[in-house]
Design an enzyme around this catalytic site. Structure first.
Site, PDB file in Angstrom:
ATOM      1  N   ASP A 109       0.849  -1.191   0.000  1.00  0.00           N
ATOM      2  CA  ASP A 109       0.000   0.000   0.000  1.00  0.00           C
ATOM      3  C   ASP A 109       0.882   1.237   0.000  1.00  0.00           C
ATOM      4  O   ASP A 109       2.021   1.199   0.460  1.00  0.00           O
ATOM      5  CB  ASP A 109      -0.915   0.020   1.234  1.00  0.00           C
ATOM      6  CG  ASP A 109      -1.967  -1.082   1.194  1.00  0.00           C
ATOM      7  OD1 ASP A 109      -2.410  -1.424   0.085  1.00  0.00           O
ATOM      8  OD2 ASP A 109      -2.332  -1.595   2.268  1.00  0.00           O
ATOM      9  N   ASP A 123      -7.323  -1.318  -4.158  1.00  0.00           N
ATOM     10  CA  ASP A 123      -8.371  -1.076  -3.158  1.00  0.00           C
ATOM     11  C   ASP A 123      -9.377  -0.051  -3.673  1.00  0.00           C
ATOM     12  O   ASP A 123     -10.589  -0.195  -3.468  1.00  0.00           O
ATOM     13  CB  ASP A 123      -7.759  -0.576  -1.852  1.00  0.00           C
ATOM     14  CG  ASP A 123      -6.863  -1.606  -1.182  1.00  0.00           C
ATOM     15  OD1 ASP A 123      -7.092  -2.811  -1.386  1.00  0.00           O
ATOM     16  OD2 ASP A 123      -5.927  -1.200  -0.470  1.00  0.00           O
TER      17      ASP A 123
END
Length: 223
Positions: free
Chosen positions: A156, A175
């Site tokens: 991330d 995401d």
């Protein structure tokens, strides 16, 4: 030469359906779905590789702020699901992801849900997100020397916070695609009724009348 059905009532004949009208869904739905899925997954993987190469592994550099105190870039490894949920179950989520991707393809193209352009777009986004995160969960990015718990973790890099006390878990483009697709599915369920069986909705708005459909109270033209 087009054939026509004779109407016993003497009204204008009804044209026979063409091949395109009889199709379960337009052929361009394949391009829309797989194009979104592949492009979305590729963009996610490229962005993670580029950001981690630029900013390094988690904890090696401070946050790179784009909007000071609110939005920036910070590398992290998520060993859970979306936004850090279910930590330590990476391989379980990988198996679920494979099943979900297969179910989406079956729903769209075997059960003809691809009649809906909106639904095809939404599921293309979701599948792109699945591809991006599944690559990481299967450990293809992991290298010897990195922490073992990262082997099924997801990279991330997007940081967003409302304040120092309220910080959203780091996320990535995959995401974002998953959430975008999920929101579109909610909108679909509330505002877009499913098209009639065997009819593709294209870009039609809900309740829009087809051009050749007579309005209530009008009579067909006499022959």
């Amino acid at each position: 030469m087009n054939s026509a059905k004779v109407n016993p009532s003497g009204h204008a004949p009804t044209p026979a359906p063409t091949a395109s009208q009889g199709a379960a869904f337009p052929a361009n739905r394949y391009a829309l779905f797989f194009g979104l899925a592949i492009a979305g997954g590729a963009l996610d993987l490229w962005s993670k590789e580029a950001i981690f190469r630029w900013r390094g592994l988690p904890g090696t550099q401070d946050v790179y702020w784009i909007i000071e105190g609110y939005f920036g870039i910070e590398t992290a490894v998520n060993i859970g699901a979306v936004f850090g949920l279910g930590a330590g179950q990476g391989l379980v989520f990988a198996a679920i992801s494979v099943f979900a991707a297969a179910a989406i393809i079956a729903w769209l193209f075997f059960f003809k849900a691809a009649r809906s352009c909106w639904l095809t777009f939404a599921l293309g986004c979701i599948t792109g997100g699945i591809i991006g995160n599944l690559y990481d969960r299967l450990g293809f990015w992991w290298k010897p020397g990195l922490p073992d718990q990262w082997q099924s973790g997801v990279r991330d890099w997007i940081l967003w916070q409302a304040s120092d006390q309220w910080k959203w878990p780091n996320f990535n483009i995959a995401d974002s695609l998953l959430v975008t697709g999920a929101i579109m599915l909610l909108v679909q369920s509330f505002f877009f009724p499913p098209p009639p069986h065997g009819e593709a909705d294209g870009n039609e708005l809900p309740g829009r009348r087809a051009p050749d459909e007579p309005t209530e109270g009008t009579k067909p033209a006499a022959s």
